[in-house]
Design a protein around this motif. Sequence first.
Motif, PDB file in Angstrom:
ATOM      1  N   TYR A 122       0.839  -1.191   0.000  1.00 59.71           N
ATOM      2  CA  TYR A 122       0.000   0.000   0.000  1.00 59.71           C
ATOM      3  C   TYR A 122       0.876   1.243   0.000  1.00 59.71           C
ATOM      4  CZ  TYR A 122       0.585   0.348   5.145  1.00 59.71           C
ATOM      5  OH  TYR A 122       1.103   0.461   6.426  1.00 59.71           O
ATOM      6  N   VAL A 123       0.256   2.357  -0.340  1.00 65.73           N
ATOM      7  CA  VAL A 123       0.996   3.611  -0.513  1.00 65.73           C
ATOM      8  C   VAL A 123       0.315   4.708   0.281  1.00 65.73           C
ATOM      9  CG1 VAL A 123       1.876   5.286  -2.178  1.00 65.73           C
ATOM     10  CG2 VAL A 123       1.590   2.872  -2.858  1.00 65.73           C
ATOM     11  N   TYR A 124       1.081   5.376   1.135  1.00 72.63           N
ATOM     12  CA  TYR A 124       0.587   6.579   1.803  1.00 72.63           C
ATOM     13  C   TYR A 124       0.623   7.735   0.805  1.00 72.63           C
ATOM     14  CZ  TYR A 124       1.000   4.534   6.530  1.00 72.63           C
ATOM     15  OH  TYR A 124       0.835   3.779   7.654  1.00 72.63           O
ATOM     16  N   GLU A 125      -0.529   8.307   0.526  1.00 75.56           N
ATOM     17  CA  GLU A 125      -0.611   9.486  -0.336  1.00 75.56           C
ATOM     18  C   GLU A 125      -0.759  10.700   0.580  1.00 75.56           C
ATOM     19  OE1 GLU A 125      -0.503   9.589  -3.641  1.00 75.56           O
ATOM     20  OE2 GLU A 125      -0.776   7.498  -4.267  1.00 75.56           O
ATOM     21  N   HIS A 126       0.343  11.399   0.840  1.00 75.82           N
ATOM     22  CA  HIS A 126       0.343  12.514   1.790  1.00 75.82           C
ATOM     23  C   HIS A 126      -0.140  13.784   1.101  1.00 75.82           C
ATOM     24  CE1 HIS A 126       2.391  10.400   5.076  1.00 75.82           C
ATOM     25  NE2 HIS A 126       3.129   9.835   4.148  1.00 75.82           N
ATOM     26  N   VAL A 127      -1.381  14.166   1.424  1.00 74.57           N
ATOM     27  CA  VAL A 127      -1.981  15.297   0.746  1.00 74.57           C
ATOM     28  C   VAL A 127      -1.324  16.622   1.133  1.00 74.57           C
ATOM     29  CG1 VAL A 127      -3.768  15.558   2.530  1.00 74.57           C
ATOM     30  CG2 VAL A 127      -4.179  16.447   0.254  1.00 74.57           C
ATOM     31  N   TYR A 128      -0.785  16.716   2.368  1.00 74.14           N
ATOM     32  CA  TYR A 128      -0.285  18.008   2.837  1.00 74.14           C
ATOM     33  C   TYR A 128       1.026  18.421   2.196  1.00 74.14           C
ATOM     34  CZ  TYR A 128       2.286  14.839   5.941  1.00 74.14           C
ATOM     35  OH  TYR A 128       3.061  13.825   6.435  1.00 74.14           O
ATOM     36  N   ASN A 129       1.811  17.483   1.684  1.00 71.49           N
ATOM     37  CA  ASN A 129       3.048  17.869   1.001  1.00 71.49           C
ATOM     38  C   ASN A 129       3.232  17.153  -0.327  1.00 71.49           C
ATOM     39  OD1 ASN A 129       3.678  15.299   1.850  1.00 71.49           O
ATOM     40  ND2 ASN A 129       5.410  15.891   3.157  1.00 71.49           N
ATOM     41  N   ASN A 130       2.159  16.488  -0.786  1.00 72.19           N
ATOM     42  CA  ASN A 130       2.149  15.850  -2.107  1.00 72.19           C
ATOM     43  C   ASN A 130       3.290  14.845  -2.277  1.00 72.19           C
ATOM     44  OD1 ASN A 130       0.916  15.476  -4.623  1.00 72.19           O
ATOM     45  ND2 ASN A 130       2.315  16.905  -5.626  1.00 72.19           N
ATOM     46  N   THR A 131       3.528  14.044  -1.239  1.00 73.04           N
ATOM     47  CA  THR A 131       4.548  12.999  -1.318  1.00 73.04           C
ATOM     48  C   THR A 131       3.899  11.634  -1.104  1.00 73.04           C
ATOM     49  OG1 THR A 131       5.064  13.143   1.049  1.00 73.04           O
ATOM     50  CG2 THR A 131       6.339  14.551  -0.449  1.00 73.04           C
ATOM     51  N   ARG A 132       4.664  10.593  -1.389  1.00 73.56           N
ATOM     52  CA  ARG A 132       4.189   9.231  -1.229  1.00 73.56           C
ATOM     53  C   ARG A 132       5.187   8.413  -0.425  1.00 73.56           C
ATOM     54  NH1 ARG A 132       2.547   8.005  -7.544  1.00 73.56           N
ATOM     55  NH2 ARG A 132       0.611   9.222  -7.606  1.00 73.56           N
ATOM     56  N   LYS A 133       4.650   7.464   0.323  1.00 70.82           N
ATOM     57  CA  LYS A 133       5.498   6.514   1.016  1.00 70.82           C
ATOM     58  C   LYS A 133       4.990   5.113   0.712  1.00 70.82           C
ATOM     59  CE  LYS A 133       7.377   5.125   5.478  1.00 70.82           C
ATOM     60  NZ  LYS A 133       7.420   5.381   6.931  1.00 70.82           N
ATOM     61  N   PHE A 134       5.856   4.269   0.176  1.00 69.32           N
ATOM     62  CA  PHE A 134       5.485   2.929  -0.251  1.00 69.32           C
ATOM     63  C   PHE A 134       5.788   1.919   0.852  1.00 69.32           C
ATOM     64  CE2 PHE A 134       6.114   5.425  -4.007  1.00 69.32           C
ATOM     65  CZ  PHE A 134       5.188   4.951  -4.927  1.00 69.32           C
ATOM     66  N   ILE A 135       4.777   1.148   1.211  1.00 65.62           N
ATOM     67  CA  ILE A 135       4.951   0.093   2.209  1.00 65.62           C
ATOM     68  C   ILE A 135       4.914  -1.244   1.487  1.00 65.62           C
ATOM     69  CG2 ILE A 135       4.108  -0.917   4.362  1.00 65.62           C
ATOM     70  CD1 ILE A 135       5.037   1.995   4.612  1.00 65.62           C
ATOM     71  N   ARG A 136       6.058  -1.887   1.424  1.00 58.99           N
ATOM     72  CA  ARG A 136       6.194  -3.150   0.689  1.00 58.99           C
ATOM     73  C   ARG A 136       6.730  -4.234   1.618  1.00 58.99           C
ATOM     74  NH1 ARG A 136       8.768   0.428  -4.125  1.00 58.99           N
ATOM     75  NH2 ARG A 136       6.840   0.847  -5.277  1.00 58.99           N
ATOM     76  N   TYR A 137       6.478  -5.476   1.230  1.00 61.66           N
ATOM     77  CA  TYR A 137       6.790  -6.612   2.102  1.00 61.66           C
ATOM     78  C   TYR A 137       7.741  -7.607   1.437  1.00 61.66           C
ATOM     79  CZ  TYR A 137       2.685  -4.802   4.550  1.00 61.66           C
ATOM     80  OH  TYR A 137       1.784  -3.996   5.210  1.00 61.66           O
ATOM     81  N   THR A 138       8.575  -7.123   0.541  1.00 62.95           N
ATOM     82  CA  THR A 138       9.469  -8.006  -0.200  1.00 62.95           C
ATOM     83  C   THR A 138      10.515  -8.672   0.693  1.00 62.95           C
ATOM     84  OG1 THR A 138      10.795  -6.046  -0.753  1.00 62.95           O
ATOM     85  CG2 THR A 138       9.201  -6.811  -2.397  1.00 62.95           C
ATOM     86  N   LYS A 139      10.848  -8.030   1.811  1.00 58.11           N
ATOM     87  CA  LYS A 139      11.820  -8.615   2.736  1.00 58.11           C
ATOM     88  C   LYS A 139      11.160  -9.495   3.796  1.00 58.11           C
ATOM     89  CE  LYS A 139      15.196  -4.872   2.252  1.00 58.11           C
ATOM     90  NZ  LYS A 139      15.997  -3.819   2.958  1.00 58.11           N
ATOM     91  N   GLU A 140       9.856  -9.356   3.933  1.00 55.34           N
ATOM     92  CA  GLU A 140       9.153 -10.086   4.986  1.00 55.34           C
ATOM     93  C   GLU A 140       8.514 -11.387   4.488  1.00 55.34           C
ATOM     94  OE1 GLU A 140       9.805  -6.056   6.326  1.00 55.34           O
ATOM     95  OE2 GLU A 140       8.797  -6.770   4.522  1.00 55.34           O
ATOM     96  N   PHE A 141       8.097 -11.428   3.230  1.00 55.72           N
ATOM     97  CA  PHE A 141       7.353 -12.586   2.723  1.00 55.72           C
ATOM     98  C   PHE A 141       7.964 -13.143   1.443  1.00 55.72           C
ATOM     99  CE2 PHE A 141       3.682 -10.096   4.652  1.00 55.72           C
ATOM    100  CZ  PHE A 141       3.608 -10.881   5.798  1.00 55.72           C
ATOM    101  N   PRO A 142       7.809 -14.442   1.219  1.00 58.13           N
ATOM    102  CA  PRO A 142       8.116 -14.994  -0.104  1.00 58.13           C
ATOM    103  C   PRO A 142       7.199 -14.344  -1.138  1.00 58.13           C
ATOM    104  CG  PRO A 142       7.812 -16.746   1.523  1.00 58.13           C
ATOM    105  CD  PRO A 142       7.361 -15.471   2.169  1.00 58.13           C
ATOM    106  N   VAL A 143       7.712 -14.098  -2.311  1.00 57.57           N
ATOM    107  CA  VAL A 143       6.960 -13.366  -3.325  1.00 57.57           C
ATOM    108  C   VAL A 143       6.221 -14.323  -4.259  1.00 57.57           C
ATOM    109  CG1 VAL A 143       7.102 -11.704  -5.225  1.00 57.57           C
ATOM    110  CG2 VAL A 143       8.583 -11.440  -3.221  1.00 57.57           C
ATOM    111  N   GLU A 144       4.914 -14.095  -4.385  1.00 59.98           N
ATOM    112  CA  GLU A 144       4.046 -14.802  -5.330  1.00 59.98           C
ATOM    113  C   GLU A 144       4.169 -16.324  -5.230  1.00 59.98           C
ATOM    114  OE1 GLU A 144       3.968 -13.165  -9.234  1.00 59.98           O
ATOM    115  OE2 GLU A 144       3.938 -11.090  -8.518  1.00 59.98           O
ATOM    116  N   LYS A 145       4.018 -16.809  -4.028  1.00 63.08           N
ATOM    117  CA  LYS A 145       3.959 -18.251  -3.779  1.00 63.08           C
ATOM    118  C   LYS A 145       3.170 -18.487  -2.500  1.00 63.08           C
ATOM    119  CE  LYS A 145       7.338 -20.387  -1.776  1.00 63.08           C
ATOM    120  NZ  LYS A 145       8.637 -21.041  -1.447  1.00 63.08           N
ATOM    121  N   LEU A 146       2.524 -19.631  -2.417  1.00 59.29           N
ATOM    122  CA  LEU A 146       1.813 -19.985  -1.198  1.00 59.29           C
ATOM    123  C   LEU A 146       2.808 -20.255  -0.085  1.00 59.29           C
ATOM    124  CD1 LEU A 146      -0.963 -22.383  -2.559  1.00 59.29           C
ATOM    125  CD2 LEU A 146      -1.314 -20.120  -1.571  1.00 59.29           C
ATOM    126  N   PHE A 147       2.521 -19.769   1.119  1.00 60.82           N
ATOM    127  CA  PHE A 147       3.406 -20.023   2.247  1.00 60.82           C
ATOM    128  C   PHE A 147       2.614 -19.979   3.540  1.00 60.82           C
ATOM    129  CE2 PHE A 147       3.363 -15.447   1.671  1.00 60.82           C
ATOM    130  CZ  PHE A 147       3.368 -14.923   2.959  1.00 60.82           C
TER     131      PHE A 147
END
Length: 338
Positions: A122-147
């Motif tokens: 998911y992505v934080y869309e910060h309206v007050y300064n027009n910036t974004r912060k991306f929350i990703r889980y590539t280091k926490e979970f196996p990618v595109e596989k059942l686990f």
Amino acid sequence: MKLITFAVPCYNSAEYMDKCIESLLVAGDDAEIIIVNDGSTKDNTKEKADEWASKYPNIIKAIHQENGGHGEAVNTGLKNATGVYYKVVDSDDWLDKDALLKLMDTIRSFNENGPDVIIANYVYEHVYNNTRKFIRYTKEFPVEKLFEFEESHKFAYGKFMMMHSIVYKTSLLHEVGLKLPKHTFYVDNIFVYHPLPYAKTFYYLNVDLYRYFIGRPDQSVNEQILTKRIDQHIRMTEIFIGCHKVSEYKNSRPKLYKYMLDYLSIMMTINSIFLIKIGDKESYSKKRALWDLLKQSDEDAYKKCKKKFVGMVNSDNKCVCVLCKFLYKVARVIFKFN
């Protein structure tokens, strides 16, 4: 049966709900969109919901109810959901088109062997300064596989699965009897936390799906609003504590145990920090009562939380409290969480 149900809780949302619903229609006929008008009275949310349902009768349902709060709107959506999967999308947020198409293709590929939980970024869309912060889980979970959860990796500090990132199998939510409290904010934490130990299989889709609009002054996560509603946050945390005895997973599911303990400690910290910021005798009394409740409910979790760095918020020492408020300000700048 639909592949997925999107529940859209709406309360006086006429100004921004169209963007949300338009983004969900990208999923096509395999999706169901349930607009839950939660007693809106200040604008034409009701009329907009009915217009959308009339325009897309095979995809959109409009349900009108007396005001029960965000949690009750989620409950209503779940009660009426016919999709295999269930996802809540708040009316001021939206889903990314390409990511949603990938999600739908992925669900189609599961057939009858789909996971209990699908996780996406998911992505934080910060309206007050027009910036974004991306929350990703590539280091926490196996990618595109059942686990299974015990195959996950160490979570970065302060990173959790949120309602924005999670898609539950509808049948699982029914089986665990998920029911969020009425007229209470911040219940999205319960939505994620309560069913989690019952989920057997997971699937992480590395796409930036959910766009979380943040910075509007009337949002529940706004610092001033949260301070005014601290009693509701406390109530949510009390329910949170009662969902599970975390220590029961200590030996059998150690990674789940650590994750749930960290999540619990963050909830305790948020309450404690805001009660310290309020700073009167009643607030300190509420803080002690909440920590006492945790001790009574799960002494092992209580001791572990106190040993963590965040355990200092349990202190009533003035110097420690001043330090806690300072560290909160620093964290707010770094993580941009409200």
